[in-house]
Scaffold this motif. Sequence first.
Motif, short mmCIF file in Angstrom:
data_model
loop_
_atom_site.label_atom_id
_atom_site.label_comp_id
_atom_site.label_asym_id
_atom_site.label_seq_id
_atom_site.Cartn_x
_atom_site.Cartn_y
_atom_site.Cartn_z
N ARG A 533 -56.63 -16.86 27.92
CA ARG A 533 -56.27 -18.24 28.28
C ARG A 533 -55.88 -19.04 27.05
N ASP A 534 -56.51 -18.74 25.91
CA ASP A 534 -56.30 -19.56 24.72
C ASP A 534 -54.88 -19.47 24.18
N HIS A 535 -54.25 -18.29 24.29
CA HIS A 535 -52.92 -18.11 23.73
C HIS A 535 -51.79 -18.27 24.75
N ALA A 536 -52.14 -18.33 26.03
CA ALA A 536 -51.11 -18.39 27.08
C ALA A 536 -50.12 -19.54 26.90
N PRO A 537 -50.56 -20.75 26.47
CA PRO A 537 -49.59 -21.84 26.31
C PRO A 537 -48.52 -21.59 25.24
N TYR A 538 -48.75 -20.62 24.36
CA TYR A 538 -47.85 -20.40 23.23
C TYR A 538 -47.01 -19.13 23.41
N LEU A 539 -47.16 -18.46 24.53
CA LEU A 539 -46.51 -17.16 24.71
C LEU A 539 -45.00 -17.27 24.85
N ALA A 540 -44.51 -18.37 25.42
CA ALA A 540 -43.07 -18.51 25.66
C ALA A 540 -42.26 -18.46 24.37
N ALA A 541 -42.83 -18.97 23.27
CA ALA A 541 -42.10 -18.97 22.01
C ALA A 541 -41.80 -17.55 21.54
N GLU A 542 -42.66 -16.61 21.91
CA GLU A 542 -42.47 -15.22 21.51
C GLU A 542 -41.64 -14.43 22.53
N LYS A 543 -41.91 -14.65 23.82
CA LYS A 543 -41.28 -13.85 24.87
C LYS A 543 -40.00 -14.48 25.41
N GLY A 544 -39.88 -15.79 25.30
CA GLY A 544 -38.74 -16.47 25.91
C GLY A 544 -38.97 -16.67 27.40
#
Length: 572
Positions: A533-544
């Motif tokens: 849960r802690d990293h989910a908000p930042y995943l889009a920057a890596e995966k698009g």
Amino acid sequence: MSKIKSLIRKTTSFPATKNNDNNLEPIQKNNTPIEQTRWNGWGNVNINKKVSSHGAKLIKSHIGKSTKLPSVSLKDVLKTVPKSRLPAAITDLDIVSTDREVRLRHARGQSFPDWVAMHSGDFEAFPDGVAHPQSTADVEQLLKLAREHDLIVIPFGGGTSVVGHINPQKGARPVLTIAMSKMDRLIDLDFDSQIATFGAGTQGPAVEAQLGEHGYRLGHYPQSWELSTLGGWIAARSSGQQSLGYGRIEQMFAGGTLLTPQGVLEIADIPASSAGPDLCEMMMGTEGRAGIFTEVKMRVQPQPEQEVFKVAFLPNWAAGKAVLKQAVQSNIRLSMLRLSNAAETDAHLHLGTTPSQFLAIGTYLKARGLNSDKVMLTYGVSGDKAQNKLALTQFNKLLKQHGSVTGKITNIMGSVWAHGRFKFPYLRGTLWDRGIMVDTFETATNWNRIDEQMAQMQEAVKTALADEGEEVMAFTHISHVYKQGASLYTTYFFRAAKDHAATLKRWQKIKHAASISLAHGKATISHQHGVGRDHAPYLAAEKGELGLQVTHDMLKSLDPEQRMNPGVLLED
């Protein structure tokens, strides 16, 4: 120099691993019973790690005097566990418990917010029941009942998640946690193909103990090895301390059985295939969103004849980084490489030694021409003696080219590291009791960005509490190397605030600052801890956005009602 030798001779309290020339891991045949683990901290209740007086003084010099936060009692927290909402069709099963303490012990992992919850008593939510299946058929039955009664399901391995993988959330649907701890046995060992089939709930020590009885080893040693499980390693794409030699979990995982809400997915243990996307790769890292691994097939290898760990010191970070990059790109056969920057080197020498050891090492290194810029490099070899001798000869030549300092005392430190390699998590509890908060985060990037990324991360963390006039102590090491790049692992310390809520807010500031320093697509949000849960908000920057959509669609095809661990990996 004679005074230095005298100091070294007097430094006799270094713990040595058993049979240092054949330094194989200690084995433990059974999973640690849950009643022997701390309910509000890390690991076995009988194990503690002290902090040296000079180590505590170093931390204080950075963050100031700290005050311990109060801790709620187990008895008081148990009073807050509500009545289970599970239907009788589930609670009547022998493998399901609604006991309040069992539910409490499966409500949180080991993230910093988890520690705050466990010490403040503010858990927010608890599972309504905990199942302990003993077979794949048991898990099938549980998932069938979960569909019939509209339950949320949370897979639970060793409970070691540091990013919020296993925490139930408040909601209308009852929560069933499925703990895999009883599926912990070696089921089959194919000696020809070197494939071992295990229950997915097998913890690290039990994996190696059972393989060791047959002369084999897996060789996966994350920091959480004492408690974490095969299924958890696969679900979070784990990496072990000796991944340079043994490989990351993706090199070890050969196939197995994944139970999903849509049915059973059998992943064949084929050595290589060009028949479309690789199901092993697709299901690793799904963090309980796709289903539950019940049996896993792992690539194993014979026990090494010899395993050795050593330490060398180099003049500065640039020299140490050059050694790592050249070693991995020239294929020197090492099992691990770990490089601490100058700040971490200083911290390790303070925190990991007695006063006499600290004096002896410091005097020795200063006499050899190293100053405050020095860095510590820990390395290891694992294999037959002839292979190890060649690898060490090649690596020693490389070390000398870059001005290394080695010797008896540094070799002893390699033994010290091996002896305490799984004990660092216990230090967290010791420091917590002093009001010193500690946490970590990690990433990986290419060699040409290592220095810039490390500087950005440390600056972001150190200044995150500037608005409160608080200082943060931070240091970093490289723990895994690849020809393309390396991982960076940062540890940081800060003072507890006036209460638990304010302390959590301080952590949230630091965590956000650290994550933003990574969220630019050139470094991963997580190299080895997973997303949770802690990293989910930042995943889009890596995966698009398209990458997130593809992941979402794949998971939805296996779990259309989103009952498997919702909110983990992807924000729902």
